[in-house]
Write an enzyme that holds these catalytic residues in place. Structure first.
Site, PDB file in Angstrom:
ATOM      1  N   HIS A   1      25.066 -17.004  -6.626  1.00 56.04           N
ATOM      2  CA  HIS A   1      24.342 -15.604  -6.396  1.00 56.04           C
ATOM      3  C   HIS A   1      23.651 -15.097  -7.860  1.00 56.04           C
ATOM      4  O   HIS A   1      23.739 -15.755  -8.795  1.00 56.04           O
ATOM      5  CB  HIS A   1      25.592 -14.730  -6.285  1.00 56.04           C
ATOM      6  CG  HIS A   1      26.285 -15.123  -5.149  1.00 56.04           C
ATOM      7  ND1 HIS A   1      27.526 -15.904  -5.244  1.00 56.04           N
ATOM      8  CD2 HIS A   1      26.473 -14.981  -3.807  1.00 56.04           C
ATOM      9  CE1 HIS A   1      28.103 -16.086  -4.105  1.00 56.04           C
ATOM     10  NE2 HIS A   1      27.290 -15.713  -3.210  1.00 56.04           N
TER      11      HIS A   1
ATOM     12  N   ASP B   1      26.245 -16.976 -11.148  1.00 54.78           N
ATOM     13  CA  ASP B   1      27.344 -18.017 -10.918  1.00 54.78           C
ATOM     14  C   ASP B   1      26.684 -19.049 -10.127  1.00 54.78           C
ATOM     15  O   ASP B   1      27.691 -20.072 -10.079  1.00 54.78           O
ATOM     16  CB  ASP B   1      28.533 -17.373 -10.173  1.00 54.78           C
ATOM     17  CG  ASP B   1      28.343 -16.853  -8.506  1.00 54.78           C
ATOM     18  OD1 ASP B   1      27.099 -17.183  -8.224  1.00 54.78           O
ATOM     19  OD2 ASP B   1      28.908 -16.438  -7.897  1.00 54.78           O
TER      20      ASP B   1
ATOM     21  N   SER C   1      27.422 -12.723   1.609  1.00 60.87           N
ATOM     22  CA  SER C   1      27.545 -12.412  -0.089  1.00 60.87           C
ATOM     23  C   SER C   1      26.414 -11.722  -0.514  1.00 60.87           C
ATOM     24  O   SER C   1      26.661 -11.341  -1.663  1.00 60.87           O
ATOM     25  CB  SER C   1      27.994 -13.670  -0.598  1.00 60.87           C
ATOM     26  OG  SER C   1      26.839 -14.733  -0.646  1.00 60.87           O
TER      27      SER C   1
END
Length: 365
Positions: free
Chosen positions: A339, A336, A36
């Site tokens: 990240h 968040d 990610s």
């Protein structure tokens, strides 16, 4: 002059010198593998589960793209800033469509959020659950080989000699699945040689395919992330460093990074004609954490989140109904809880891009 200001000035001067140096060393494509930290849209195209993920919905992407693109941030990622530094278009995700199209002429992004360095069978043998969307390095490498067959009609060495390969960051999820499913630290530490071995094997594969410029990034200081700080609190204040990060988790990340750097050193001996660069994500993050450009009062808190000391609740993540977003993401490092914000990624890129591009091999067409 403070240490932070001196470091900022040094990074700026290095960046200026990089502008001149890298423009004289042409790179015409980037191939990104990972999770990610670099996914630009593969997860949300990876079946119905991915399409329903929070990455597919606002407020992800709100600051720069003004819509969700599959990037797990409020805007651009480090791979976006690297592409811009090399005067290349932003990388399209592999699952975006026909990989022979012109949209892939400057490289491909194979990274998928949630992916592991190791195959899912490794976790099944240890009674660990990994999501159905897991796309390990082996699968990403298979995608790369398929792409190469369809686009490179001569020698792959000729096709790739002006390419930059980002083999990671990956491996963080391999450990996450252990930590968050209750495995003891001793067991998770035993995963490190396996994870490092998988990353090293992937780097070896792309080198054998013709890569001459390969970057292998390390892990972040995860003890500074809201998800870990919230999930594994420790009562003893001595367990935290001067920035409020959990020492034992950062030491774990350093263990991974040290073993990875040892493996990279061996790869350099195996392939002396290839530039194999260690991407120091750990210290790049520490540079951001110590920067005066961010609000110290929220340095370890999520911008998009709710509840607790770190503004993070795993049961009510960013993107869930009723979860608020901070008014000014530019003050925050964490987007968040897992990240980073676009600004944090930009500052990390300022630190990393000189380090990476000053070590690559210049091969003229």
């Amino acid at each position: 002059m403070s240490t932070t200001k001196a470091l900022s000035l040094l990074v700026f001067l290095l960046f200026v010198s990089l502008v001149h140096a890298s423009d004289q060393c042409p790179i015409n494509s980037i191939y990104q593998f990972g999770d990610s930290i670099a996914d630009t849209g593969n997860l949300i195209r990876n079946g119905p589960v991915g399409a329903r993920s929070h990455a597919a919905n606002y407020p992800y992407g709100q600051t720069y793209f003004h819509r969700a693109t599959g990037r797990l941030s409020n805007g651009q990622l480090m791979i976006d800033y690297l592409a811009r530094r090399l005067h290349l278009p932003l990388l399209n995700p592999y699952l975006n469509g026909n990989t022979t199209s012109s949209s892939f002429k400057n490289g491909v992004n194979f990274a998928v959020s949630g992916s592991t360095a190791l195959n899912s069978s490794f976790f099944a043998e240890r009674n660990l659950h990994v999501p159905a969307t897991n796309t390990p390095l082996s699968t990403q490498l298979a995608w790369f080989k398929s792409h190469l067959r369809s686009t490179c009609h001569g020698s792959s060495s000729d096709c790739l000699k002006q390419s930059l390969f980002m083999v990671g960051e990956i491996g963080g999820n391999d450990y996450n699945y252990g930590f968050f499913q209750g495995k003891p630290m001793e067991e998770i530490r035993s995963y490190i040689p396996h994870v490092v071995g998988a990353i090293t094997a992937a780097a070896r594969e792309v080198i054998r395919a013709g890569a001459v410029n390969v970057v292998v990034p390390g892990n972040f200081p995860v003890g500074c992330f809201p998800i870990y700080l919230t999930s594994f609190p420790v009562k003893d204040p001595k367990a935290y460093d001067d920035k409020g990060c959990l020492k034992h988790l950062n030491e774990f990340a350093m263990d991974h990074n040290n073993q990875l750097q040892g493996a990279i050193a061996s790869l350099r001996k195996e392939f002396p004609g290839v530039a194999i660069v260690y991407g120091d994500y750990y210290n790049a993050f520490q540079y951001v954490l110590r920067s005066e450009r961010f609000d110290k009062s929220v340095a370890l808190k999520s911008c998009c989140g709710i509840g607790g000391a770190y503004n993070y609740d795993g049961k009510r993540p960013c993107g869930a109904a009723g979860v608020p977003v901070c008014q000014n993401p530019n003050k925050f490092i964490s987007w968040d809880g897992v990240h980073l914000t676009q600004k944090a990624y930009r500052f990390m890129s300022n630190f990393l891009n000189y380090q990476i591009l000053s070590q690559i091999k210049c091969i003229r067409p």
